[in-house]
Scaffold this active site. Structure first.
Site, short mmCIF file in Angstrom:
data_model
loop_
_atom_site.label_atom_id
_atom_site.label_comp_id
_atom_site.label_asym_id
_atom_site.label_seq_id
_atom_site.Cartn_x
_atom_site.Cartn_y
_atom_site.Cartn_z
CG HIS A 18 -1.82 1.16 1.31
ND1 HIS A 18 -3.11 1.16 0.84
CD2 HIS A 18 -1.63 2.42 1.82
CE1 HIS A 18 -3.67 2.34 1.04
NE2 HIS A 18 -2.78 3.13 1.63
CD GLU A 19 1.53 3.62 3.65
OE1 GLU A 19 1.76 4.67 3.02
OE2 GLU A 19 0.47 3.44 4.29
CG HIS A 22 0.26 6.20 -0.76
ND1 HIS A 22 -0.79 6.70 -1.50
CD2 HIS A 22 -0.32 5.54 0.29
CE1 HIS A 22 -1.94 6.36 -0.94
NE2 HIS A 22 -1.68 5.65 0.14
#
Length: 418
Positions: A18-19, A22
């Site tokens: 997920h990170e 980003h």
């Protein structure tokens, strides 16, 4: 011990992916990524490479990518402030020492009259007891040193707010997108390892003590007709069975190139507030690269749809907060899944990854969806909302989410021990 290891690896993978979404989209857009963190709270590991500090933190309840300008910048120089300056070989300022200047005897001390660390990258001021105003150029990667902790400055073109609305939206959406992509990849691996359900209504396994076993079904049977209705796909077969709980069905199956008639009464089971019929059979599977790809996409879509339905039931009051699970509840469920084998653990990881992606897209403050909402509002009104006000909204939202996490965790503990 197996459960602990599985939980750490699974949760770490979900947060990392997920990170990383980003992170990589921020980098591609030219944003300065200050920190890539797994977990919250005190640091238990840190390593700085290039511009980014990579950390693992104590509380395994998520993670974050800290992008310059996504929250209001804390680097500020005020008129009258005494600072120390250090320079690179080209004569540009590469370190701004705010306090503890005695620890930097080589620094040139000045009194600030004006500083622009965002656009012009200059500092104007006077050396102590001198009247001539001096102007110093700042290296775009200069460090701001406070209490011996150095933070890289972020010129405006490296800040989140300087990028186009599309770039900012993609950076925010990239985290959930990577969770969906991870789920699809895992479903693809499951399709390759475990096989993809056959398109035709071929029975791969008959469950013990089920209506199908009592009726005489065998592994490998292909259902070709139910009553007067011809059957060509597994979906057609299951749709009729589900629609006739506790009703006798006459089926014709093909077995060893012969047609055999069987009579079966589907057992009634409750599912989503309605009764459905089940006879206790599983579809046959086949291993195919070409079929594993659409299978992975379809499974990801079906899980997204299922989770959205459950969320809508929560919003309409059909589910209560007591039914939500936090890290403790997820750990307990993982313990049960681990005991059923690696393939089920992979399926569970896919489901959690999709769930994490969807939850983060909810339009709530502090979540990716909440930040996307602010980008959307900016697009509609033609100008951004005051960063200070937006920061307050996200801070309050984060506090409320932490409170919800505490409540959910307490409910999990009560279910386990009370």
């Amino acid at each position: 011990m197996n459960t602990i290891i599985a939980f750490i690896l699974m949760f770490g993978l979900l947060v990392f992916v997920h990170e990383f979404g980003h992170f990589i989209f921020a980098k591609r857009a030219g944003m300065l990524v200050r920190e890539f963190a797994i977990g919250f709270g005190p640091k238990i590991f840190s390593n700085k490479k290039n511009e980014t500090l990579y950390t693992i933190r104590l509380l395994p309840i998520g993670g974050y990518v800290r992008v310059a300008g996504e929250d209001p910048e804390i680097i500020e120089l005020k008129p009258g402030q005494h600072i120390g300056l250090e320079f690179n070989p080209d004569g540009a300022v590469n370190k701004i020492i705010v306090n503890n200047k005695s620890k930097h005897p080589e620094a040139r001390v000045i009194e600030v009259e004006h500083a622009d660390l965002d656009h012009r990258l200059i500092i104007e001021g006077y050396e102590i007891d001198e009247e001539e105003k001096l102007t110093f150029s700042i290296d775009p990667k200069a460090g701001f040193v406070m209490d011996e902790v150095e933070t890289q400055i972020a010129p405006y073109d490296r800040q989140f707010a300087s990028k186009t609305k599309l770039q900012r939206a993609m950076q925010l959406f990239a985290g959930p997108m990577m969770n969906f992509l991870l789920a699809a990849v895992i479903f693809f691996l499951l399709g390759m390892l475990n096989g993809v359900p056959a398109d035709r209504a071929i029975i791969g396994n008959v469950v013990s003590d089920s209506p199908a076993e009592e009726a005489g079904f065998q592994d490998g049977d292909e259902v070709i007709r139910i009553g007067d209705t011809s059957i060509s796909t597994w979906e057609e077969f299951t749709e009729i069975v589900r629609a006739h709980p506790e009703e006798e069905l006459s089926m014709t199956v093909e077995r060893d190139n012969e047609q055999v008639d069987v009579q079966v009464v589907p057992k009634s089971n409750a599912a989503q507030d309605q009764e459905i019929g089940q006879i206790g059979v599983q579809a046959a599977t086949e291993k195919s690269l070409l079929k594993a790809i659409p299978y992975s996409v379809n499974q990801t879509y079906e899980w997204i749809k299922l989770i959205l339905v459950n969320l809508s039931m929560l919003v309409t009051g059909q589910f209560s907060l007591d039914m939500l699970s936090g890290p403790v509840g997820i750990y307990d469920a993982t313990d049960q899944v681990v005991q059923t084998g690696m393939l089920n653990l992979l399926m569970w990881t896919s489901a959690l990854s999709i769930n994490l992606g969807i939850i983060n897209l909810l339009p709530l403050p502090a979540l990716d969806g909440g930040r996307l909402l602010f980008v959307g509002i900016e697009a509609v009104r033609g100008k951004p909302i005051d960063p200070q006000k937006e920061g307050v909204v996200h801070f309050i939202g984060f506090a409320l989410l932490m409170l919800l996490m505490i409540v959910v965790t307490w409910n999990d503990i009560q279910r386990l021990f009370l």
